[in-house]
Write a protein that holds these residues in place. Structure first.
Motif, PDB file in Angstrom:
ATOM      1  N   ARG A 138       0.830  -1.209   0.000  1.00 43.64           N
ATOM      2  CA  ARG A 138       0.000   0.000   0.000  1.00 43.64           C
ATOM      3  C   ARG A 138       0.863   1.256   0.000  1.00 43.64           C
ATOM      4  O   ARG A 138       0.558   2.243  -0.688  1.00 43.64           O
ATOM      5  N   GLY A 139       1.928   1.247   0.772  1.00 48.23           N
ATOM      6  CA  GLY A 139       2.824   2.397   0.771  1.00 48.23           C
ATOM      7  C   GLY A 139       3.435   2.645  -0.587  1.00 48.23           C
ATOM      8  O   GLY A 139       3.478   3.787  -1.081  1.00 48.23           O
ATOM      9  N   LEU A 140       3.885   1.583  -1.241  1.00 49.21           N
ATOM     10  CA  LEU A 140       4.510   1.717  -2.553  1.00 49.21           C
ATOM     11  C   LEU A 140       3.533   2.223  -3.599  1.00 49.21           C
ATOM     12  O   LEU A 140       3.848   3.119  -4.389  1.00 49.21           O
ATOM     13  N   MET A 141       2.337   1.663  -3.609  1.00 48.01           N
ATOM     14  CA  MET A 141       1.352   2.098  -4.610  1.00 48.01           C
ATOM     15  C   MET A 141       0.866   3.514  -4.332  1.00 48.01           C
ATOM     16  O   MET A 141       0.686   4.307  -5.264  1.00 48.01           O
ATOM     17  N   ASP A 142       0.689   3.854  -3.057  1.00 46.01           N
ATOM     18  CA  ASP A 142       0.282   5.223  -2.723  1.00 46.01           C
ATOM     19  C   ASP A 142       1.377   6.227  -3.077  1.00 46.01           C
ATOM     20  O   ASP A 142       1.090   7.404  -3.352  1.00 46.01           O
ATOM     21  N   GLY A 143       2.623   5.770  -3.085  1.00 49.05           N
ATOM     22  CA  GLY A 143       3.736   6.644  -3.446  1.00 49.05           C
ATOM     23  C   GLY A 143       3.947   6.787  -4.938  1.00 49.05           C
ATOM     24  O   GLY A 143       4.770   7.610  -5.370  1.00 49.05           O
ATOM     25  N   GLY A 144       3.251   5.993  -5.740  1.00 48.64           N
ATOM     26  CA  GLY A 144       3.342   6.163  -7.186  1.00 48.64           C
ATOM     27  C   GLY A 144       4.026   5.055  -7.948  1.00 48.64           C
ATOM     28  O   GLY A 144       4.344   5.222  -9.138  1.00 48.64           O
ATOM     29  N   ALA A 145       4.252   3.889  -7.326  1.00 54.21           N
ATOM     30  CA  ALA A 145       4.843   2.769  -8.059  1.00 54.21           C
ATOM     31  C   ALA A 145       3.887   2.304  -9.156  1.00 54.21           C
ATOM     32  O   ALA A 145       2.668   2.318  -8.987  1.00 54.21           O
ATOM     33  N   ASP A 146       4.452   1.867 -10.291  1.00 49.62           N
ATOM     34  CA  ASP A 146       3.651   1.331 -11.389  1.00 49.62           C
ATOM     35  C   ASP A 146       3.293  -0.127 -11.160  1.00 49.62           C
ATOM     36  O   ASP A 146       2.244  -0.601 -11.614  1.00 49.62           O
ATOM     37  N   VAL A 147       4.178  -0.837 -10.496  1.00 51.20           N
ATOM     38  CA  VAL A 147       4.042  -2.276 -10.321  1.00 51.20           C
ATOM     39  C   VAL A 147       4.779  -2.661  -9.045  1.00 51.20           C
ATOM     40  O   VAL A 147       5.736  -1.986  -8.645  1.00 51.20           O
ATOM     41  N   LEU A 148       4.331  -3.719  -8.394  1.00 49.01           N
ATOM     42  CA  LEU A 148       5.039  -4.253  -7.237  1.00 49.01           C
ATOM     43  C   LEU A 148       5.983  -5.353  -7.703  1.00 49.01           C
ATOM     44  O   LEU A 148       5.711  -6.036  -8.685  1.00 49.01           O
ATOM     45  N   TRP A 149       7.082  -5.521  -6.976  1.00 51.02           N
ATOM     46  CA  TRP A 149       8.120  -6.453  -7.432  1.00 51.02           C
ATOM     47  C   TRP A 149       8.702  -7.171  -6.224  1.00 51.02           C
ATOM     48  O   TRP A 149       9.579  -6.648  -5.546  1.00 51.02           O
TER      49      TRP A 149
END
Length: 338
Positions: A138-149
């Motif tokens: 959630r932190g990564l996506m809220d920060g603007g990541a395109d994809v999780l890895w």
């Protein structure tokens, strides 16, 4: 609705990922034992430089500085409650660099293992692992990541927990495991096992593959093992820049830019569509990899002999699978000197 990585894959035969996080941050002054994720807050310019170095060297994808940004790992630094915030910062800095790149660059939110053991031999429950991965995601996506890895995973239970967490967040994802024990992960997963696991997930990744491990030769043998299963899902190859050596009190990797250029083209020819480096891989390596991928024509799938001739011998005589499942033989070739 498609995601940015799938869209980019639809237009290209291969994509160049980034290189090492730790190696490059240590070169910037990070001390052994320190949590790199704190630098997202304390040294943001150095994290920007990390990301920018990969982009300027030609990477189409770079991973965020969030490998250890989960509650389990951060509790070792009395910061278990900061997983979301530090992950979000990592992605925000990445988004900033990607937007300034002048071309399409994918921000991949790095999610490392929890550091705890799951399954019958461990103490970490599936529910707890899902919750940890979900907080980071959630932190990564809220920060603007395109994809999780998710990367450097050894246990299938942990890979499945990450897949469930990412489904809860509604985020596209990729996932790699580390095959570092005679062609298997530390928990015994083979290349064939991973393909079966990935294809059986309710929320499968966009792409899957291997990262880190022993050396480039071993990683390419694992890639051949993936391809031997007939998977049509994009394969990721993210190998170390040679073999680590202890020199003058520090760990150095002996892979030259020339060796990594050869590795990149062999990975492409072996069937990988996302190709990058892991430990020891710096922008100078990535630049050589990009140039080689752009200028050398695609060749036939390499044999084990061709891999070892170019990159050096395997660390074990088997890739861990059965006789019918994948490449087996031990091959000792010449290793380029750094």
């Amino acid at each position: 609705m498609t995601d940015a990585l799938t869209d980019l894959l639809s237009t290209r035969d291969w994509l160049l990922a980034d290189g090492a996080t730790g190696t490059n941050l240590f070169n910037m002054g990070l001390s052994s034992g320190d949590a790199p994720e704190f630098w997202n807050e304390q040294e943001p310019d150095k994290i920007r430089a990390l990301y920018r170095g990969a982009v300027e060297a030609g990477s189409d994808i770079f991973l965020t500085n969030s490998f250890g940004a989960n509650a389990s790992r951060l509790k070792l630094h009395d910061a278990a409650d900061r997983a979301y915030d530090l992950s979000k910062l990592a992605a925000e800095l990445g988004r900033e660099i990607a937007e300034a790149a002048g071309r399409k660059v994918i921000v991949a939110g790095s999610v490392g293992p929890t550091g705890e053991i799951m399954g019958a031999a461990g103490t970490l429950s599936h529910e707890s692992a899902v919750a940890m991965f979900e907080e980071t995601a959630r932190g990564l996506m809220d920060g603007g990541a395109d994809v999780l890895w998710v990367e450097t995973i050894s246990a299938p239970e942990e890979y499945r927990a990450a897949a469930e967490a990412f489904a809860n967040v509604g985020a596209p994802w990729c996932g790699t495991m580390s095959f570092d024990t005679a062609g298997r992960t530390m928990m015994g997963v083979t290349s064939a096992d991973m393909v079966r696991m990935v294809e059986g997930l309710g929320n499968p990744p966009i792409a899957f593959g291997a990262n880190c491990g022993v050396g480039a030769s071993d990683l390419l043998r694992t890639v051949l093992g993936f391809v031997a299963q007939g998977t049509e899902r994009p394969v990721i190859a993210k190998g170390n820049a040679g073999i680590p050596k202890y020199v003058d009190g520090h760990i150095h990797y002996d892979g030259t830019p020339e060796l990594m250029a050869d590795y990149a083209c062999l990975a492409r020819d072996a069937g990988a569509r996302i190709i990058g480096g892991c430990c020891g891989t710096m922008p100078v390596h990535l630049k050589a990899m990009r140039e080689a991928l752009e200028t050398r024509p695609k060749g036939p799938r390499p044999t084990l002999d061709q891999i070892t001739e170019a990159l050096g011998g395997f660390s074990s005589d088997s890739d861990g699978t059965g006789d019918d499942d994948g490449p087996q033989r031990e091959r000792r070739g010449r290793r380029r000197k750094s």
